[in-house]
Design a protein around this motif. Sequence first.
Motif, PDB file in Angstrom:
ATOM      1  N   PHE A 139       8.982   7.827   1.725  1.00  0.00           N
ATOM      2  CA  PHE A 139       8.764   6.847   2.789  1.00  0.00           C
ATOM      3  C   PHE A 139      10.046   6.096   3.105  1.00  0.00           C
ATOM      4  N   LYS A 140      10.163   5.705   4.357  1.00  0.00           N
ATOM      5  CA  LYS A 140      11.070   4.620   4.722  1.00  0.00           C
ATOM      6  C   LYS A 140      10.173   3.507   5.245  1.00  0.00           C
ATOM      7  N   ILE A 141      10.087   2.433   4.473  1.00  0.00           N
ATOM      8  CA  ILE A 141       9.146   1.352   4.778  1.00  0.00           C
ATOM      9  C   ILE A 141       9.895   0.222   5.478  1.00  0.00           C
ATOM     10  N   LYS A 142       9.503  -0.067   6.701  1.00  0.00           N
ATOM     11  CA  LYS A 142      10.136  -1.154   7.446  1.00  0.00           C
ATOM     12  C   LYS A 142       9.325  -2.427   7.248  1.00  0.00           C
ATOM     13  N   VAL A 143      10.011  -3.477   6.812  1.00  0.00           N
ATOM     14  CA  VAL A 143       9.348  -4.738   6.482  1.00  0.00           C
ATOM     15  C   VAL A 143       9.671  -5.771   7.559  1.00  0.00           C
ATOM     16  N   ASP A 144       8.622  -6.332   8.150  1.00  0.00           N
ATOM     17  CA  ASP A 144       8.790  -7.329   9.209  1.00  0.00           C
ATOM     18  C   ASP A 144       8.692  -8.739   8.640  1.00  0.00           C
ATOM     19  N   TYR A 145       8.981  -9.718   9.511  1.00  0.00           N
ATOM     20  CA  TYR A 145       8.800 -11.118   9.148  1.00  0.00           C
ATOM     21  C   TYR A 145       7.311 -11.419   8.954  1.00  0.00           C
TER      22      TYR A 145
ATOM     23  N   ILE B 201      -3.585  11.256   7.829  1.00  0.00           N
ATOM     24  CA  ILE B 201      -2.323  11.887   8.230  1.00  0.00           C
ATOM     25  C   ILE B 201      -1.604  11.035   9.268  1.00  0.00           C
ATOM     26  N   LYS B 202      -2.354  10.530  10.238  1.00  0.00           N
ATOM     27  CA  LYS B 202      -1.754   9.706  11.293  1.00  0.00           C
ATOM     28  C   LYS B 202      -1.132   8.429  10.721  1.00  0.00           C
ATOM     29  N   LYS B 203      -1.801   7.835   9.734  1.00  0.00           N
ATOM     30  CA  LYS B 203      -1.353   6.539   9.210  1.00  0.00           C
ATOM     31  C   LYS B 203      -0.027   6.646   8.464  1.00  0.00           C
TER      32      LYS B 203
ATOM     33  N   ALA C  53       5.509  16.222   2.009  1.00  0.00           N
ATOM     34  CA  ALA C  53       5.362  14.776   1.823  1.00  0.00           C
ATOM     35  C   ALA C  53       4.160  14.250   2.606  1.00  0.00           C
ATOM     36  N   LEU C  54       3.977  14.755   3.816  1.00  0.00           N
ATOM     37  CA  LEU C  54       2.854  14.318   4.650  1.00  0.00           C
ATOM     38  C   LEU C  54       1.519  14.696   4.029  1.00  0.00           C
ATOM     39  N   MET C  55       1.454  15.875   3.450  1.00  0.00           N
ATOM     40  CA  MET C  55       0.214  16.310   2.796  1.00  0.00           C
ATOM     41  C   MET C  55      -0.057  15.480   1.536  1.00  0.00           C
ATOM     42  N   ASN C  56       0.964  15.298   0.691  1.00  0.00           N
ATOM     43  CA  ASN C  56       0.767  14.560  -0.558  1.00  0.00           C
ATOM     44  C   ASN C  56       0.413  13.095  -0.312  1.00  0.00           C
ATOM     45  N   ALA C  57       1.098  12.465   0.656  1.00  0.00           N
ATOM     46  CA  ALA C  57       0.832  11.053   0.944  1.00  0.00           C
ATOM     47  C   ALA C  57      -0.557  10.856   1.542  1.00  0.00           C
ATOM     48  N   SER C  58      -0.993  11.785   2.397  1.00  0.00           N
ATOM     49  CA  SER C  58      -2.334  11.662   2.984  1.00  0.00           C
ATOM     50  C   SER C  58      -3.409  11.855   1.918  1.00  0.00           C
ATOM     51  N   LYS C  59      -3.132  12.695   0.920  1.00  0.00           N
ATOM     52  CA  LYS C  59      -4.067  12.852  -0.203  1.00  0.00           C
ATOM     53  C   LYS C  59      -4.184  11.539  -0.983  1.00  0.00           C
ATOM     54  N   ALA C  60      -3.030  10.906  -1.248  1.00  0.00           N
ATOM     55  CA  ALA C  60      -3.041   9.639  -1.998  1.00  0.00           C
ATOM     56  C   ALA C  60      -3.763   8.551  -1.222  1.00  0.00           C
ATOM     57  N   LEU C  61      -3.543   8.489   0.092  1.00  0.00           N
ATOM     58  CA  LEU C  61      -4.218   7.487   0.916  1.00  0.00           C
ATOM     59  C   LEU C  61      -5.728   7.713   0.915  1.00  0.00           C
ATOM     60  N   ALA C  62      -6.149   8.967   0.990  1.00  0.00           N
ATOM     61  CA  ALA C  62      -7.581   9.284   0.942  1.00  0.00           C
ATOM     62  C   ALA C  62      -8.183   8.812  -0.374  1.00  0.00           C
TER      63      ALA C  62
ATOM     64  N   GLU D  68       0.826  -1.206   0.000  1.00  0.00           N
ATOM     65  CA  GLU D  68       0.000   0.000   0.000  1.00  0.00           C
ATOM     66  C   GLU D  68       0.865   1.262   0.000  1.00  0.00           C
ATOM     67  N   LEU D  69       1.922   1.265   0.807  1.00  0.00           N
ATOM     68  CA  LEU D  69       2.800   2.438   0.858  1.00  0.00           C
ATOM     69  C   LEU D  69       3.532   2.651  -0.463  1.00  0.00           C
ATOM     70  N   LEU D  70       3.924   1.569  -1.120  1.00  0.00           N
ATOM     71  CA  LEU D  70       4.588   1.699  -2.419  1.00  0.00           C
ATOM     72  C   LEU D  70       3.623   2.252  -3.470  1.00  0.00           C
ATOM     73  N   ILE D  71       2.372   1.821  -3.426  1.00  0.00           N
ATOM     74  CA  ILE D  71       1.368   2.353  -4.353  1.00  0.00           C
ATOM     75  C   ILE D  71       1.134   3.840  -4.077  1.00  0.00           C
ATOM     76  N   ILE D  72       1.070   4.205  -2.790  1.00  0.00           N
ATOM     77  CA  ILE D  72       0.910   5.616  -2.420  1.00  0.00           C
ATOM     78  C   ILE D  72       2.088   6.432  -2.933  1.00  0.00           C
TER      79      ILE D  72
END
Length: 359
Positions: free
Chosen positions: A213-219, A319-321, A297-306, A72-76
């Motif tokens: 983004f810095k996306i942290k990937v877990d197991y 914005i929080k997410k 970046a926070l504004m643009n990413a929150s727009k894409a998520l919306a 999802e973050l990569l698509i955003i």
Amino acid sequence: MEEQNQEPENIPQEQTSQEDATQENASLENTEKESNPLEFSNRIDLSKLRDAVAKIKTELGKVIIGQQDMIELLIISILADGHSLIEGVPGVAKTVTAKLLAKTINVDFSRIQFTPDLMPSDILGTAIFNVKTSEFEFKKGPIFSNIILIDEINRAPAKTQAALFEAMAERQITIDGTEYEMAPPFLVFATQNPIEQEGTYRLPEAQLDRFLFKIKVDYPSLEQEVQILESKHHQKNRDVESMIESVLSAKEIAEYQSTIREIIIEDNLIKYIASIVDDTRTNANLYLGASPRASIALMNASKALAAISGRDFVTPDDIKKVAAPILAHRIILTPEREMEGFTAEKVVQQIIEGIEVPR
């Protein structure tokens, strides 16, 4: 003259019942609309964008098990026209996911494996003497593509990493006084391993700030691990890349990126974003706060998520997410907090909890 009393006409009982039922249904519909505030009509048509996102997720779901947050973050990041840094231990599908995501888009793709001996010219290109014309001609490097996957970005020295600065920030490079524009879309997906430090170079803050983004990937979870094994067993000798189809074009990406810019964000939410970023600059737990680039970046990413959530307006939850993956790599903890085991993500969470949410 006697007045004649006119009695009202008799209305059939069946017709009265139908009218009462109609009024009752209309009343119920109004009540449902009032009780369900999520029912609204968008002022911006997001149907094509949402269908495209669903198709991408479907294609990736043929191979990638879990890792929904990373996808999802990569698509955003694509919709918000930003680069992403993917961090995780080896074997958690960082490179595969980025590579297959690029394959869902019908654009040019290049992969660069960073190594300690990699030179800037290996990325950007170099001038080669043409014997026939007796002139130097510029031969473009692998950075001249639409989606660039940089594997293990922290393995190259600072000189090579710095070669990416202009390209990532301005979508152009300058060599021998000549500017070369990058064809849109231009997106960098970079991976790094946080555990193995031998032979690696720490990314400078100036470069980290250029990643949306810095996306942290877990197991994966136990259930997901079982699904991975079953999927791999059924694939047998089949090439996973052949399973993925392109569902987007460069023209459609440009169209959707333009749509994202039209997403509505209220003034109080703009102030909310500014307050969050401003707090990072005065927070006692932090040595370095976030820059205005982080606010944008926070504004643009929150727009894409919306937009991918089906809304043409931003909410505080949007914005929080996206706050942690946008801010965590842009701030530096004080040495005391670092020794106490604090994390950048934890400080961002505390900042968000301490700021009043707009109503």
